[in-house]
Design a protein around this motif. Structure first.
Motif, PDB file in Angstrom:
ATOM      1  N   LEU A 129       1.559   3.828 -10.603  1.00  0.00           N
ATOM      2  CA  LEU A 129       0.479   3.767  -9.621  1.00  0.00           C
ATOM      3  C   LEU A 129       0.057   2.552  -9.552  1.00  0.00           C
ATOM      4  O   LEU A 129       0.033   2.193  -8.661  1.00  0.00           O
TER       5      LEU A 129
ATOM      6  N   THR B 268       3.797  13.255 -17.116  1.00  0.00           N
ATOM      7  CA  THR B 268       1.906  13.345 -17.395  1.00  0.00           C
ATOM      8  C   THR B 268       1.511  11.886 -16.561  1.00  0.00           C
ATOM      9  O   THR B 268       2.244  11.636 -16.099  1.00  0.00           O
ATOM     10  N   LYS B 269      -0.349  12.285 -16.911  1.00  0.00           N
ATOM     11  CA  LYS B 269      -1.043  11.362 -16.038  1.00  0.00           C
ATOM     12  C   LYS B 269      -0.593  10.195 -16.826  1.00  0.00           C
ATOM     13  O   LYS B 269      -0.689   8.748 -15.993  1.00  0.00           O
TER      14      LYS B 269
ATOM     15  N   VAL C 211       6.047   8.706  -6.616  1.00  0.00           N
ATOM     16  CA  VAL C 211       5.076   9.104  -7.765  1.00  0.00           C
ATOM     17  C   VAL C 211       4.280  10.913  -7.537  1.00  0.00           C
ATOM     18  O   VAL C 211       3.914  11.087  -8.375  1.00  0.00           O
ATOM     19  N   GLN C 212       4.471  11.197  -6.445  1.00  0.00           N
ATOM     20  CA  GLN C 212       4.133  12.668  -6.536  1.00  0.00           C
ATOM     21  C   GLN C 212       5.123  13.700  -7.585  1.00  0.00           C
ATOM     22  O   GLN C 212       4.702  14.525  -8.183  1.00  0.00           O
TER      23      GLN C 212
ATOM     24  N   TRP D 117       2.787   8.348 -15.111  1.00  0.00           N
ATOM     25  CA  TRP D 117       2.572   8.586 -13.850  1.00  0.00           C
ATOM     26  C   TRP D 117       1.480   7.281 -13.067  1.00  0.00           C
ATOM     27  O   TRP D 117       0.877   6.555 -12.029  1.00  0.00           O
ATOM     28  N   ASP D 118       0.760   7.181 -13.951  1.00  0.00           N
ATOM     29  CA  ASP D 118      -0.497   6.498 -13.677  1.00  0.00           C
ATOM     30  C   ASP D 118      -0.547   5.079 -13.986  1.00  0.00           C
ATOM     31  O   ASP D 118      -1.347   3.927 -13.563  1.00  0.00           O
TER      32      ASP D 118
ATOM     33  N   GLN E  43       4.359  13.244 -10.776  1.00  0.00           N
ATOM     34  CA  GLN E  43       2.697  13.751 -11.184  1.00  0.00           C
ATOM     35  C   GLN E  43       3.440  15.814 -11.757  1.00  0.00           C
ATOM     36  O   GLN E  43       2.164  16.009 -12.169  1.00  0.00           O
TER      37      GLN E  43
ATOM     38  N   ASN F 211      -5.796   9.251 -21.182  1.00  0.00           N
ATOM     39  CA  ASN F 211      -6.117  10.700 -20.320  1.00  0.00           C
ATOM     40  C   ASN F 211      -6.588  11.571 -21.280  1.00  0.00           C
ATOM     41  O   ASN F 211      -7.070  12.617 -20.333  1.00  0.00           O
TER      42      ASN F 211
END
Length: 364
Positions: A86, A78-79, A70-71, A82-83, A74, A231
């Motif tokens: 997560l 874009t958020k 996930v890192q 990966w959000d 990131q 976002n």
């Protein structure tokens, strides 16, 4: 090269090549579903890669490995991308988070997918889950933590696509005849009424509605250049086909002129602050006017349904599902008239649905 002395054999009942090899007391099997000698060579190559590999010491637990994955996202995505991954980790991978990474098997991941299926997740969501697991595994191979491929990971055959809800003709007539919402306990003009209608008659995504600027509008067409996700990030859209040119139907052109009277001084066509506000405003409008409660994204589905008079290829051109070599008019002179004909067909369909209501209320 490793000390392999055997070769892959074709397993007829499984319709794939298989080879068993052993290293340091550990026995492994490798497969290829590619028919012919290319498949045999592919399975052998996987075995050789494992025999020759010098793996790095992996993280202790699955969670530690997935956190690193996930890192990496990131940093590179874009958020909005990966959000979601997560969230998938928190909800569906929690049961295996403390398991030793080196002990994970393909069946462990398949069990997660099967449980998600049993909970009623759609085929599309399950397919996304499989894609995330495979992408995570690819990341781990690049890190030299594993040589696994999990090529047999599958979506359960019983999984079904989630049905799409659309506005019915009565709902559409209300959308194009009503322009008020209950705001602060009073009936007031709905500031995003033209955005709602424009999404229905063009098939744009909600993020594209937010991202549309007046500089993108050129006479009888507009260029879709950007999208704004949940976002607030400005992106180039959902996929590589999202950037496209859309020719305006009669209804879409009228709606833009009506909107220009409200926001001509702004860069943004519709002046919407974020997707969440757009969603709440649409729900408020639906409640006020007794319209079927669907999501803003399903306004796009409504457009696709209304446009059944078009061929599949024509619909894809408009909504951005197919590769578009005409992006922003590079080859526009060759295809412009064809796109205008598509716009005329769309206009005729909406005229037929809205024929019963007072045309003067909407300008068409």
């Amino acid at each position: 090269m490793g000390n392999r002395t055997n070769t892959a054999v074709w397993i007829e009942k499984e319709h794939r090549w298989k080879i068993n090899v052993q290293k340091d007391g550990q026995r492994r099997s490798f497969y290829s579903s590619t028919p012919g000698r290319n498949g045999q060579r592919e399975a052998n190559a996987k075995a050789d890669a494992w025999l020759d590999s010098r793996l790095e010491l992996p993280p202790k637990t699955v969670k530690e490995a997935f956190d690193q994955y996930v890192q990496s996202l990131q940093v590179s995505t874009t958020k909005g991308n990966w959000d979601k991954i997560l969230s998938m980790q928190r909800v569906w991978f929690a049961d295996i988070s403390r398991k030793r990474f080196a002990k994970m098997t393909e069946q462990d991941w398949q069990d997660i997918i099967d449980r998600a299926h049993a909970k009623g997740l759609s085929k599309k969501t399950l397919s996304n889950m499989v894609s995330v697991i495979r992408a995570f595994l690819k990341f781990c191979r690049k890190k030299r933590w594993t040589q696994e491929f999990y090529e047999n990971l599958t979506v359960p055959k019983g999984a079904r696509l989630k049905g799409k809800t659309i506005l019915q003709p009565d709902d559409l007539r209300k959308l194009f005849s009503c322009n008020q919402s209950l705001i602060n306990h009073k009936l007031r003009f709905e500031p995003y009424i033209y955005a709602f209608r424009f999404e229905v008659v063009t098939g744009l995504r909600p993020g594209e509605i937010l991202g549309l600027q007046w500089e993108d509008v050129h006479g009888d067409y507009l260029d879709i250049r950007r999208s704004i996700n949940r976002n607030g990030e400005v992106t180039q859209g959902k996929n590589e086909n999202a950037l496209r040119r859309v020719y305006l139907s009669e209804q879409a052109a009228v709606l833009l002129e009506q909107q220009r009277a409200l926001t001509a001084e702004l860069d943004s066509v519709f002046g919407i602050s974020n997707q969440q506000h757009y969603y709440k405003s649409w729900k408020r409008f639906c409640t006020t006017n007794e319209i079927t409660a669907i999501s803003p994204y399903e306004l796009r589905h409504t457009f696709v349904s209304v446009s059944q008079v078009l061929s599949e290829g024509e619909v894809k051109q408009v909504v951005g599902h197919s590769r578009n070599m005409d992006t922003f008019g590079i080859y526009g002179h060759e295809f412009a008239e064809g796109r205008r004909e598509i716009a005329r067909k769309i206009s005729d369909e909406f005229h037929a649905i809205l024929a019963d209501q007072d045309k003067t209320a909407n300008g068409f």
